[in-house]
Design an enzyme around this catalytic site. Structure first.
Site, PDB file in Angstrom:
ATOM      1  N   ARG B  42      27.186  39.405 -49.991  1.00 14.71           N
ATOM      2  CA  ARG B  42      27.896  38.268 -48.969  1.00 14.71           C
ATOM      3  C   ARG B  42      28.764  38.724 -47.879  1.00 14.71           C
ATOM      4  O   ARG B  42      29.192  39.616 -47.574  1.00 14.71           O
ATOM      5  CB  ARG B  42      28.995  37.638 -49.759  1.00 14.71           C
ATOM      6  CG  ARG B  42      29.723  36.573 -49.241  1.00 14.71           C
ATOM      7  CD  ARG B  42      30.886  35.686 -49.570  1.00 14.71           C
ATOM      8  NE  ARG B  42      31.684  34.765 -48.794  1.00 14.71           N
ATOM      9  CZ  ARG B  42      32.143  34.686 -48.044  1.00 14.71           C
ATOM     10  NH1 ARG B  42      32.757  35.857 -47.338  1.00 14.71           N
ATOM     11  NH2 ARG B  42      32.573  33.210 -47.464  1.00 14.71           N
ATOM     12  N   SER B 111      31.697  27.721 -56.915  1.00 13.92           N
ATOM     13  CA  SER B 111      33.166  27.491 -56.420  1.00 13.92           C
ATOM     14  C   SER B 111      33.359  26.002 -56.373  1.00 13.92           C
ATOM     15  O   SER B 111      33.030  25.932 -54.998  1.00 13.92           O
ATOM     16  CB  SER B 111      33.138  28.277 -55.347  1.00 13.92           C
ATOM     17  OG  SER B 111      32.500  29.740 -55.112  1.00 13.92           O
ATOM     18  N   LYS B 140      39.099  35.727 -46.266  1.00 16.02           N
ATOM     19  CA  LYS B 140      38.431  34.176 -46.429  1.00 16.02           C
ATOM     20  C   LYS B 140      39.305  33.571 -45.702  1.00 16.02           C
ATOM     21  O   LYS B 140      40.506  32.254 -46.349  1.00 16.02           O
ATOM     22  CB  LYS B 140      37.299  33.544 -47.559  1.00 16.02           C
ATOM     23  CG  LYS B 140      36.932  32.454 -47.509  1.00 16.02           C
ATOM     24  CD  LYS B 140      35.626  32.309 -49.103  1.00 16.02           C
ATOM     25  CE  LYS B 140      34.938  31.498 -48.666  1.00 16.02           C
ATOM     26  NZ  LYS B 140      34.496  30.418 -49.693  1.00 16.02           N
TER      27      LYS B 140
END
Lengths: 226, 209
Positions: B42, B111, B140
């Site tokens: 990611r 998620s 995040k």
């Protein structure tokens, strides 16, 4: 291999326009003779890019649908091809992922890049920017001589991009471009269908030979695929 | 997919702050040496080419280490690099579409952001859930409010799927996280942004053998 022919008149967007505007403009441009619509959203969420791509597919019917960089969205939305930027997938990697019938276009900005992309198997090149454009204010247009040299250096179709207006089409085609890609000229046109038609009429299209056959039934007119 | 849970135990999520493909790959190599069992690629804001180059390098590294290799969001990158699977969120492609493109053997993580969302993903055939943020997270910023260990425990008991806890988890907290019934922890900062990723991963393996 069942790849579509490379389209001649490409609409590139959505640029600064609202997605709903882009759908409307794309549909109008296709009615006027635009034969490829690109979906280019840099850094957008996947669901947004997919939603716009699907809407464009619905609104533009049989026009060739090309998605910028996002092979995943192109696959899911049933697009006809992808447009790869210099910071996108390598052509060889894209070919491994995509079905054989999908077009792969590569954006190029110099002759070495054009030759490399052609060698790697790009179906067409999007070369630019040819003229000055507000989209690339830092770099002047590379000009028609550059475009001619680029066209002559490769054996694949070259689509000219960047600052192209209706008035400039004859010059662009005269140096050997196969077609043109436009953003602003269509996006900000009073009537995108009319503008697209005016442009389409100026693009020299190879006309397939016409065969008259009288084998059975009434007279038919078939085109021969070449 | 009975052998999935152990492979989710020490799950590393990469971060764009690695700065370059080389550094990201080197950090992952060190973390694999230290014993992470899964890597999720990611790197928000990276170019496709950077992501693909990273994925093409990580695939063989993970295979050699028998670690799971998962790509965040980008099914095309996963396909091109031959990754084991994909991790999806609510803004990504639908799970059913991912399954169709990647095939029955691909590992699909999800998620969820609500119970309804989780149930839809379960019905569409996801293989594991990433649930969080367990703690406050610095990596995040859009992750929402921390759910804590209680929230994670509720999520675990609500599903038959293996769950990994994610979000702000420090290595010293990993044992608490799995005490909820989660099969593993997903770490970003604690390994990926540490000065010595191999040492951090080794310490994680001590805490979470």
């Amino acid at each position: 291999m069942n790849r579509r022919p490379v389209p001649h008149l490409h609409l590139i967007g959505p640029l600064v326009t609202d997605p709903a505007d882009y759908i409307r403009i794309a549909a109008a441009a296709v009615r006027g003779g635009c034969d490829a619509v690109h979906v280019r959203i840099l850094g957008g969420a996947t669901e947004d890019v997919l939603a716009l791509t699907r809407s464009i597919r619905q609104a533009t019917g049989g026009a060739t649908l090309i998605v910028n960089d996002r092979l995943d969205v192109a696959l899911v939305a049933g697009a006809d091809g992808v447009q790869l930027g210099e910071r996108g997938f390598a052509i060889e990697d894209a070919r491994r992922v995509l079905p054989d019938e999908m077009l792969i276009g590569r954006s190029v900005h110099d002759i070495a890049g054009a030759q490399a992309a052609a060698d790697a198997g790009a179906d067409y090149l999007l070369a630019g920017h040819v003229f000055d454009t507000p989209s690339k204010q830092d770099t002047p247009g590379r000009g028609l001589d550059w475009l001619r040299e680029l066209v002559e250096s490769v054996s694949v179709s070259v689509i000219a991009l960047g600052g192209i207006t209706t008035e400039r089409i004859p010059d662009v085609m005269a140096v050997g471009a196969y077609g043109v890609a436009l953003g602003r000229e269509l996006l900000f046109a009073d009537d995108p269908a009319v503008t697209a038609k005016r442009i389409a009429n100026q693009l020299a299209r190879p006309t397939p030979p016409v065969v008259l056959s009288r084998s059975e039934g009434p007279l038919r007119c078939d085109t021969v695929s070449v | 997919m009975s052998d999935l849970a152990p492979r989710l135990r020490r799950y590393l999520v990469t971060d764009a702050r690695a700065g370059s493909v080389e550094r990201l790959v080197e950090t992952c190599r060190a973390a694999l040496d230290g014993g992470v069992t899964a890597i999720q690629l990611r790197a928000k804001g990276w170019t496709d080419r950077q992501l693909l180059d990273a994925a093409l390098a990580l695939g063989p590294l993970c295979r050699d280490a028998s670690a799971l290799f998962i790509v965040n969001d980008r099914i095309d990158i996963a396909l091109a690099a031959g990754a084991d699977g994909i991790h999806l969120g609510v803004e990504d492609l639908p799970v059913a579409v991912a399954r169709r493109l990647l095939g029955p053997d691909a590992v699909i993580g999800y998620s969820p952001e609500s119970d309804a969302d989780r149930e839809a993903a379960e019905a569409a055939g996801v293989d594991y859930l990433g649930v969080g943020p367990v703690y406050g997270t610095g990596t995040k910023l859009d992750a929402g409010e921390a759910i804590g260990l209680d929230g994670l425990r509720r999520a675990v008991s609500a599903t038959r799927l293996p769950v990994i806890g994610i979000g702000g988890i420090a290595i010293d907290q990993a044992a608490d996280v799995v005490s909820t019934g989660a099969v593993g922890v997903a770490l970003v900062g604690a390994v990926f942004l540490s000065d010595d990723p191999a040492a951090s991963a080794r310490r994680l393996r001590e805490v979470l053998p």
